[in-house]
Each structure stands twice: as structure tokens, then as C-alpha cells.
Enzyme design. Structure first.
Site, PDB file in Angstrom:
ATOM      1  CG  PHE A 175      -1.993  -1.131   1.061  1.00  0.00           C
ATOM      2  CD1 PHE A 175      -2.600  -1.405  -0.148  1.00  0.00           C
ATOM      3  CD2 PHE A 175      -2.324  -1.913   2.153  1.00  0.00           C
ATOM      4  CE1 PHE A 175      -3.529  -2.432  -0.272  1.00  0.00           C
ATOM      5  CE2 PHE A 175      -3.258  -2.934   2.045  1.00  0.00           C
ATOM      6  CZ  PHE A 175      -3.855  -3.196   0.826  1.00  0.00           C
ATOM      7  CG  ASP A 176       4.375   2.524   2.418  1.00  0.00           C
ATOM      8  OD1 ASP A 176       3.721   3.530   2.725  1.00  0.00           O
ATOM      9  OD2 ASP A 176       5.067   1.898   3.234  1.00  0.00           O
ATOM     10  CB  VAL A 177       4.200   0.216  -3.929  1.00  0.00           C
ATOM     11  CG1 VAL A 177       4.293   0.270  -5.450  1.00  0.00           C
ATOM     12  CG2 VAL A 177       5.545  -0.182  -3.325  1.00  0.00           C
TER      13      VAL A 177
END
Length: 385
Positions: A175-177
Site C-alpha cells: 500500500f505504500d507503493v
């Protein structure tokens, strides 16, 4: 708008764009690396100790964490201590000159330095100010935003792992990406609006919202269908076969997701009659009777190895793939002539995923050392325009 000098010549669709990068760790730096690859001039503003990922090791390359190296090429670094008024003034000057500012401080955390959206927008009305947080700027503003937390809170972990085992995190900070990609999309859309109107704006992205939209069919199952999905290991709730199946050596992912692909699969496996069996005629039938169909397919697949089946099935138009380690994944990309690795200043990095026919990606600068360009950038920021 003067650019930092001496600056490398930049090419690409975003050449001439100045990005002030006040982000750290992953989501923000990933977004700004993508922008740098596309030609933007990215100035990475770090605290005196540098980006946290500089210390996230092992693994390392020449004493530098490979985590940091993986998301920071194409940038120049200046170390500024925002608690020091002189450095804070230089940071504000950078923000005033920037086309884009991106940050992932706690919502409101930059206000005490005069670097919040309202202050920066007042001095620079055309700025695109992108904020990335864990849970938004409302009631979740004070909750720290780490990817693992979001994997848990969003429900992703409830979907990952063996049905009879514990929940698992994804193998990457997915989810960071995803939020980094959403931030990039938002920035580009806002730049389009600015080109048309001259107006800057605040672009806000949060990891939880990125997660909920990124859960796609599972989110829709709940929102539109009132169904709470559950953990199924590597199986798919709506399609079969769409999972690993055993071969003579290793498991092979087989994704025959429609009737035509299933028929081709059966033909290559030497059991064409199974495609005409009324028990398995439609995807809904195959999904309902997966426990009957799975051993039939597995019996045939065990006659050859995974890579041999891969070649045969792909040639016939059946989607499938071996379960590789990372090195094997890169080797497969080489086989497909994707040239997955580019060397930038002696540092091997993963190729940008987008190719352009007219404005190729720009790989000019390796990931910078802490404050590597600080002297020249300070000099530039102190000059009168």
C-alpha cells in the site's frame, strides 16, 4: 524559474519541472523517483540524520541500504534541519520556487515551519502540494501510517494466508507503493489543471483509501454485495483454475479464467473430453466443483515439469507461470527482453515500468548521498531571483 546549478541536463516528458521532496521512507520517495525518471528535477530534503531507509539494512551495497537505493535515484539531496530558522527559511524558499511539493509528515506537522499547504500556496499560488498520510487529515490524522498497520486495518491480511492458518502480510509494502502511484497520478492530474488555469492545489492521498480501492473485487464484494470475503490461500473466490497446481517438480500457476482458455488447457493436458464435461462446462461450474476438477488437472500436470508446461501452455494461449524467486523473476524478464535492470552511476536499479516512444525515461543521477548537493543548493536558494 531558475534551476539549481550546476544541474544535469534533463529530458523526458516532465523536463523543466521542479519537485521539492519533503517525503521519506517509501510512498513519497517512490512517487518522486517516478517523477525524476520522467525528467523532473527532484530535490530531496532530508533531516540531519537522513531518510530512515538509509539505515534499514541488511542488505547493503557498498555500505548503503539497498532499500534506500531502490527508491531514490534521479534526485539531489540537501540536508536541512527545520528546527533551525536559517534552514527553515531555505526550505520555505525551495517551496516557493517549486512546481510540486510532496510531503508525508503527520497532517499539519509542517505548519510550525511555515511549510503547510496554506502558507506555501500563499507564497506560490501555482504549487501542486501533495500530502501522503496513513489515514487522512480528519479523525485519523494522529494515527501513524505504516504499511503493515494498513494491511491489517484494511482487511488485506484477513485475505492472505492459508484458510486454516493465521493472517499474513504481503511480502512487500504494497500500500505504500500503491499510495505512491496514486500520489503521482494526482500530481500529474493537478499539473494538467494548472496548465489550463494557472491554479495550484492540494492533492491528498492516504494509505487506507489506497488500500480499500486496491482491494478491488474484495471491496466490491462487501460494498456492492454485502459479502465479507475470507482467506482462501492461493485460490480465487470466483475463478477456477486460478491457483498453483502441482507438476512433476514445482507448482505452476494456472489461470484459465474463461471457457476458451480452459478448453485449450484440457487439450494441451491430453484430456479434451473434460472441457465438454457438463460438470465443468462454465466457469461457475468449475468454481463450484473445484475439489472435483483439481485432482483431474493435477494428475496430468504431474507428467512434466513446471517450465516445460509453461512453454507448452503459453504457446497454446493458456496463461500460466512458474513460482519464481526474485532472481528467477528478473531472469524471466530478461528472457522476455524487458531489460529489467538499468545501471545509474554504477548502481544497478530496476527499470522504470513505463516506456515512451517520443520522450524516453531519464536515468541521470544515482541515489544521492546525504547532503551530497547541499552546498550548491544552498547557494542557489540564497541567490535573489
Amino acid at each position: 524559474m531558475p534551476r539549481p546549478t550546476p544541474a544535469p541536463d534533463r529530458s523526458g516528458p516532465l523536463a523543466g519541472l521542479l519537485v521539492a521532496d519533503f517525503s521519506r521512507i517509501l510512498a513519497g520517495p517512490y512517487a518522486t523517483m517516478l517523477l525524476a525518471d520522467l525528467g523532473a528535477e527532484v530535490i530531496k530534503v532530508e533531516g540531519p540524520r537522513g531518510d530512515d531507509t538509509r539505515t534499514w539494512m541488511p542488505p547493503v551495497r557498498d555500505g548503503v541500504a539497498t532499500y534506500y537505493l531502490g527508491v531514490n535515484r534521479g534526485k539531489r539531496s540537501i540536508a536541512l534541519d527545520l528546527r533551525d530558522e536559517t534552514d527553515a527559511r531555505l526550505a520555505r524558499e525551495l517551496a516557493r520556487r517549486a512546481d510540486v511539493l510532496i510531503e508525508n509528515f503527520k497532517p499539519g506537522g509542517l505548519a510550525k515551519y511555515g511549510l503547510d499547504f496554506d502558507a506555501v500556496h500563499e507564497a506560490n499560488p501555482g504549487v501542486i502540494y501533495a500530502s501522503i498520510s496513513g489515514f487522512g487529515s480528519g479523525a485519523g490524522r494522529n494515527v501513524p501510517g505504516y504499511d503493515l498497520m494498513v494491511q491489517a486495518i484494511s482487511g488485506l491480511m484477513s485475505l492472505t494466508g492459508d484458510p486454516d492458518g493465521p493472517p499474513y502480510r504481503a511480502g512487500i509494502s504494497v500500500f505504500d507503493v500503491m499510495a505512491g502511484n496514486h500520489a503521482t497520478i494526482g500530481i500529474l492530474a493537478a499539473l494538467r489543471h494548472r496548465d489550463a488555469t494557472g491554479q495550484g492545489q492540494h492533492v491528498e492521498v492516504n494509505l487506507l483509501s489506497s488500500a480499500l480501492t486496491g482491494l478491488v473485487n474484495h471491496s466490491s464484494a462487501y460494498v456492492a454485495g454485502g459479502t465479507v470475503p475470507y482467506r482462501m490461500g492461493n485460490a480465487h473466490p470466483s475463478v477456477f483454475p486460478y491457483e498453483p497446481l502441482p507438476t512433476a517438480d514445482n507448482d505452476l500457476i494456472v489461470t484459465a479464467a474463461n471457457d476458451g482458455q480452459f478448453r485449450k488447457l484440457c487439450e494441451v493436458l491430453g484430456i479434451p473430453e473434460i472441457a465438454d464435461d457438463p460438470r465443468f462446462a462454465r466457469n461457475a461450474d468449475r468454481t463450484e466443483r473445484r475439489d472435483e476438477l483439481r485432482p483431474i488437472l493435477a494428475e496430468q500436470l504431474r507428467k512434466r515439469g513446471a517450465l516445460e508446461w509453461f512453454d507448452l501452455l503459453v504457446e497454446a494461449g493458456v496463461p500460466c507461470g512458474p513460482i519464481n524467486t526474485i532472481d528467477q523473476g528478473f531472469a524471466m524478464a530478461e528472457r522476455f527482453e524487458l531489460d529489467p535492470v538499468v545501471e545509474v552511476g554504477g548502481v544497478p536499479t530496476t527499470r522504470h515500468p513505463i516506456r515512451f516512444s517520443e520522450t524516453p525515461v531519464d536515468y541521470r543521477l544515482p541515489p544521492p548521498e546525504l547532503d551530497e548537493h547541499g552546498a550548491e543548493l544552498r547557494k542557489w536558494l540564497e541567490q535573489q531571483e
